[in-house]
Write an enzyme that holds these catalytic residues in place. Structure first.
Site, PDB file in Angstrom:
ATOM      1  N   SER A 121       0.824  -1.218   0.000  1.00 38.64           N
ATOM      2  CA  SER A 121       0.000   0.000   0.000  1.00 38.64           C
ATOM      3  C   SER A 121       0.855   1.264   0.000  1.00 38.64           C
ATOM      4  CB  SER A 121      -0.888   0.032   1.237  1.00 38.64           C
ATOM      5  OG  SER A 121      -1.659  -1.131   1.317  1.00 38.64           O
ATOM      6  N   SER A 160       2.812  -3.436   8.088  1.00 42.17           N
ATOM      7  CA  SER A 160       2.772  -4.134   9.381  1.00 42.17           C
ATOM      8  C   SER A 160       4.153  -4.699   9.724  1.00 42.17           C
ATOM      9  CB  SER A 160       1.769  -5.295   9.334  1.00 42.17           C
ATOM     10  OG  SER A 160       0.506  -4.844   8.938  1.00 42.17           O
ATOM     11  N   GLU A 202      -2.802 -14.431   1.107  1.00 38.18           N
ATOM     12  CA  GLU A 202      -3.143 -13.539   2.226  1.00 38.18           C
ATOM     13  C   GLU A 202      -4.630 -13.634   2.550  1.00 38.18           C
ATOM     14  OE1 GLU A 202      -1.988  -9.485   1.571  1.00 38.18           O
ATOM     15  OE2 GLU A 202      -2.477  -8.891   3.619  1.00 38.18           O
TER      16      GLU A 202
HETATM   17  C1  LIG Z   1      -4.499  -3.641  10.232  1.00 40.38           C
HETATM   18  C2  LIG Z   1      -4.012  -3.330   8.848  1.00 40.38           C
HETATM   19  C3  LIG Z   1      -2.810  -3.851   8.433  1.00 40.38           C
HETATM   20  C4  LIG Z   1      -2.336  -3.557   7.169  1.00 40.38           C
HETATM   21  N1  LIG Z   1      -1.113  -4.066   6.824  1.00 40.38           N
HETATM   22  C5  LIG Z   1      -0.612  -3.757   5.610  1.00 40.38           C
HETATM   23  C6  LIG Z   1       0.699  -4.201   5.247  1.00 40.38           C
HETATM   24  O1  LIG Z   1       1.395  -4.870   6.034  1.00 40.38           O
HETATM   25  N2  LIG Z   1       1.177  -3.867   4.040  1.00 40.38           N
HETATM   26  C7  LIG Z   1       0.444  -3.137   3.132  1.00 40.38           C
HETATM   27  O2  LIG Z   1       0.930  -2.917   2.038  1.00 40.38           O
HETATM   28  N3  LIG Z   1      -0.796  -2.684   3.441  1.00 40.38           N
HETATM   29  C8  LIG Z   1      -1.333  -2.965   4.663  1.00 40.38           C
HETATM   30  N4  LIG Z   1      -2.580  -2.491   5.003  1.00 40.38           N
HETATM   31  C9  LIG Z   1      -3.273  -1.586   4.075  1.00 40.38           C
HETATM   32  C10 LIG Z   1      -4.535  -2.178   3.453  1.00 40.38           C
HETATM   33  O3  LIG Z   1      -4.217  -3.123   2.463  1.00 40.38           O
HETATM   34  C11 LIG Z   1      -5.333  -0.986   2.892  1.00 40.38           C
HETATM   35  O4  LIG Z   1      -5.732  -0.194   3.996  1.00 40.38           O
HETATM   36  C12 LIG Z   1      -6.546  -1.445   2.121  1.00 40.38           C
HETATM   37  O5  LIG Z   1      -6.185  -2.088   0.943  1.00 40.38           O
HETATM   38  C13 LIG Z   1      -7.465  -0.242   1.783  1.00 40.38           C
HETATM   39  O6  LIG Z   1      -6.760   0.781   1.160  1.00 40.38           O
HETATM   40  P1  LIG Z   1      -6.854   2.289   1.701  1.00 40.38           P
HETATM   41  O7  LIG Z   1      -6.637   2.270   3.168  1.00 40.38           O
HETATM   42  O8  LIG Z   1      -5.949   3.116   0.855  1.00 40.38           O
HETATM   43  O9  LIG Z   1      -8.372   2.713   1.472  1.00 40.38           O
HETATM   44  P2  LIG Z   1      -9.001   3.228   0.092  1.00 40.38           P
HETATM   45  O10 LIG Z   1      -8.579   2.332  -1.010  1.00 40.38           O
HETATM   46  O11 LIG Z   1      -8.708   4.684  -0.058  1.00 40.38           O
HETATM   47  O12 LIG Z   1     -10.544   3.000   0.341  1.00 40.38           O
HETATM   48  C14 LIG Z   1     -11.362   3.952   1.045  1.00 40.38           C
HETATM   49  C15 LIG Z   1     -12.800   3.442   0.999  1.00 40.38           C
HETATM   50  O13 LIG Z   1     -13.278   3.410  -0.364  1.00 40.38           O
HETATM   51  C16 LIG Z   1     -13.778   2.106  -0.677  1.00 40.38           C
HETATM   52  N5  LIG Z   1     -13.453   1.768  -2.074  1.00 40.38           N
HETATM   53  C17 LIG Z   1     -12.288   1.999  -2.717  1.00 40.38           C
HETATM   54  N6  LIG Z   1     -12.356   1.528  -3.978  1.00 40.38           N
HETATM   55  C18 LIG Z   1     -13.587   0.982  -4.139  1.00 40.38           C
HETATM   56  C19 LIG Z   1     -14.274   0.332  -5.212  1.00 40.38           C
HETATM   57  N7  LIG Z   1     -13.660   0.116  -6.402  1.00 40.38           N
HETATM   58  N8  LIG Z   1     -15.536  -0.117  -5.020  1.00 40.38           N
HETATM   59  C20 LIG Z   1     -16.147   0.075  -3.812  1.00 40.38           C
HETATM   60  N9  LIG Z   1     -15.553   0.689  -2.747  1.00 40.38           N
HETATM   61  C21 LIG Z   1     -14.305   1.127  -2.901  1.00 40.38           C
HETATM   62  C22 LIG Z   1     -13.033   1.181   0.253  1.00 40.38           C
HETATM   63  O14 LIG Z   1     -13.753  -0.030   0.451  1.00 40.38           O
HETATM   64  C23 LIG Z   1     -12.940   2.012   1.539  1.00 40.38           C
HETATM   65  O15 LIG Z   1     -14.144   1.921   2.266  1.00 40.38           O
HETATM   66  C24 LIG Z   1      -3.081  -2.745   6.272  1.00 40.38           C
HETATM   67  C25 LIG Z   1      -4.302  -2.216   6.694  1.00 40.38           C
HETATM   68  C26 LIG Z   1      -4.772  -2.481   7.971  1.00 40.38           C
HETATM   69  C27 LIG Z   1      -6.077  -1.891   8.385  1.00 40.38           C
END
Ligand SMILES: Cc1cc2nc3c(=O)[nH]c(=O)nc-3n(C[C@H](O)[C@H](O)[C@H](O)COP(=O)(O)OP(=O)(O)OC[C@H]3O[C@@H](n4cnc5c(N)ncnc54)[C@H](O)[C@@H]3O)c2cc1C
Length: 377
Positions: free
Chosen positions: A124, A156, A239
């Site tokens: 991410s 993480s 994953e």
């Molecule tokens: C506890 C935890 C551990 C994590 N660990 C890691 C890690 O080790 N390495 C890593 O790389 N990442 C990690 N992540 C990141 C995680 O993969 C992302 O938070 C996740 O993929 C969502 O991306 P974002 O936070 O950018 O939200 P966004 O992508 O910005 O999404 C925001 C909102 O919009 C919605 N949304 C976005 N696109 C769409 C669509 N096409 N259709 C419908 N709804 C949509 C989403 O569902 C969400 O509600 C971690 C996250 C958490 C919470």
């Protein structure tokens, strides 16, 4: 799917049960959840004990049934789970097994199994989460190295990791899903800054990672240059498909503890609470069966789980939140105590419907790739 056990499997269960009964009482006290070096030492120490006893490879090499027995018995005995070894054991390692060269497998797999090296995941970015293919961290080729510049977020265990499965853009001119490569980044390379992020529960589970002209050998690339999206799909299928398996067993144990606590404190007299716990019990039973089906399907199809993992991830992450909401009701006022493990789990369970792909994204995958519905805009 045959759910009965052979004599050999029952024998494995009995030997494991004896071994756990012998070693668990000798384990040191678990460290404070905020003490990351202590957590690393504890988790890798347990991994080493598994390795020495011949159980370390159970997540990779054993049959699905033996793996299930291992998880059931470990949880039943209250053994530690993978902890800081999560990324290495449950998705980087399996990806290297599926996609790595003989040299790469020889370099990275054994240290993961022995608990010598911890991995983290650098997928991410601030502007690339659900839409991972828009990632911008750039890797420029310079002889036998890439020079990597960019930033990652929500990484993480970055604070204590030795390696990072890193996604980079190797061809900025290519269409979004091409031009990406999967690199193994040594976390002690020059130019890396790790800035921990504090969660609602007070812990620094993840971090921002800044990369400034970081040299990474070309030999650390998994798969062909610009073919990293395909490798990423392999990582994500592990994953989402199999990495949460052990936690279902833990949730079933917690459910039993909730029922015992409710009986002890009188809340069991509430029929609505009893109905809720009964429904959750059926839910986790169903999730366990779904897990068995997914793992045995993965075994039949060459070891890589498919999109069925999204069905599991979607339902499991919501059920886990419902479980700890029920725990708060069982605890009553005690549910406000932030030091209670169920309260801490309740806070962290909020992240489960976001981590490893949000629920909305899992629903999109189920709709498009399983049900064959038209692609959303
Ligand atoms: C506890 C935890 C551990 C994590 N660990 C890691 C890690 O080790 N390495 C890593 O790389 N990442 C990690 N992540 C990141 C995680 O993969 C992302 O938070 C996740 O993929 C969502 O991306 P974002 O936070 O950018 O939200 P966004 O992508 O910005 O999404 C925001 C909102 O919009 C919605 N949304 C976005 N696109 C769409 C669509 N096409 N259709 C419908 N709804 C949509 C989403 O569902 C969400 O509600 C971690 C996250 C958490 C919470």
């Amino acid at each position: 799917m045959d759910l009965s056990y052979t004599e050999e499997e029952e024998d494995f269960r009995a030997r494991l049960r004896d071994w756990l009964a012998e070693v668990l009482p000798k384990l040191p006290e678990p460290p404070d959840p905020l003490d990351w070096p202590g957590r690393r030492a504890y988790d890798t120490g347990w991994q080493r004990a598994l390795y020495d006893a011949g159980y370390a490879g159970v997540h990779w090499e054993a049959s699905p049934t033996l793996r299930m027995i291992f998880l059931e018995e470990s949880e039943r005995a209250g053994a530690p789970y993978v902890g800081a070894n999560f990324v290495g054991l449950l998705h980087a390692g399996p990806t290297i097994t599926a996609e790595g060269t003989a040299e790469q497998r020889a370099r990275w797999l054994e240290p993961i199994l022995r608990g010598d090296e911890i991995w983290c995941q650098g997928f991410s970015e601030p502007d690339a989460g659900s839409d991972l293919a828009s990632l911008r961290t750039r890797a420029r080729r310079d002889g036998d190295h890439y020079v990597v510049t960019g930033s990652k977020v929500w990484t993480s265990h970055a604070e204590v990791a030795d390696w990072c499965e890193l996604l980079v853009r190797t061809d900025p001119e290519a269409p979004r899903h091409r031009g990406i490569s999967w690199l193994a980044l040594p976390m002690d390379a020059p130019g890396i800054t790790v800035r921990p992020l504090r969660t609602l529960a007070g812990s620094t589970e993840f971090a921002e990672v800044f990369l400034d002209e970081v040299p990474v050998p070309v030999a650390n690339r998994l798969g062909a240059e610009d073919d990293g999206w395909r490798v990423t799909m392999v990582t994500l299928s592990f994953e989402r498909g199999t990495a949460f398996v052990g936690e279902v067993v833990a949730c079933r144990r917690v459910l039993g503890e909730l029922a015992r606590e409710a009986r002890a404190n009188g809340r069991w007299d509430d029929p609505a609470l009893r109905r809720r716990l009964g429904r959750l019990s059926a839910e986790f039973q169903a999730l366990w069966r779904l897990t068995q089906a997914n793992v045995s399907r993965a075994q039949r199809t060459g070891g890589v789980p498919g999109v069925g993992g999204s069905v599991f991830k979607l339902r499991y992450s919501h059920a886990r939140q419902e479980l700890y909401d029920a725990a708060a009701d069982v605890l009553g006022d005690g549910g406000l105590d932030l030091d209670h493990p169920w309260t801490r789990e309740r806070l962290s369970s909020l992240s489960y419907t976001i981590a490893a792909g949000t629920s909305q994204i899992q629903r999109n995958i189920v709709a498009e790739r399983i049900l064959g519905l038209p692609k959303g805009r």
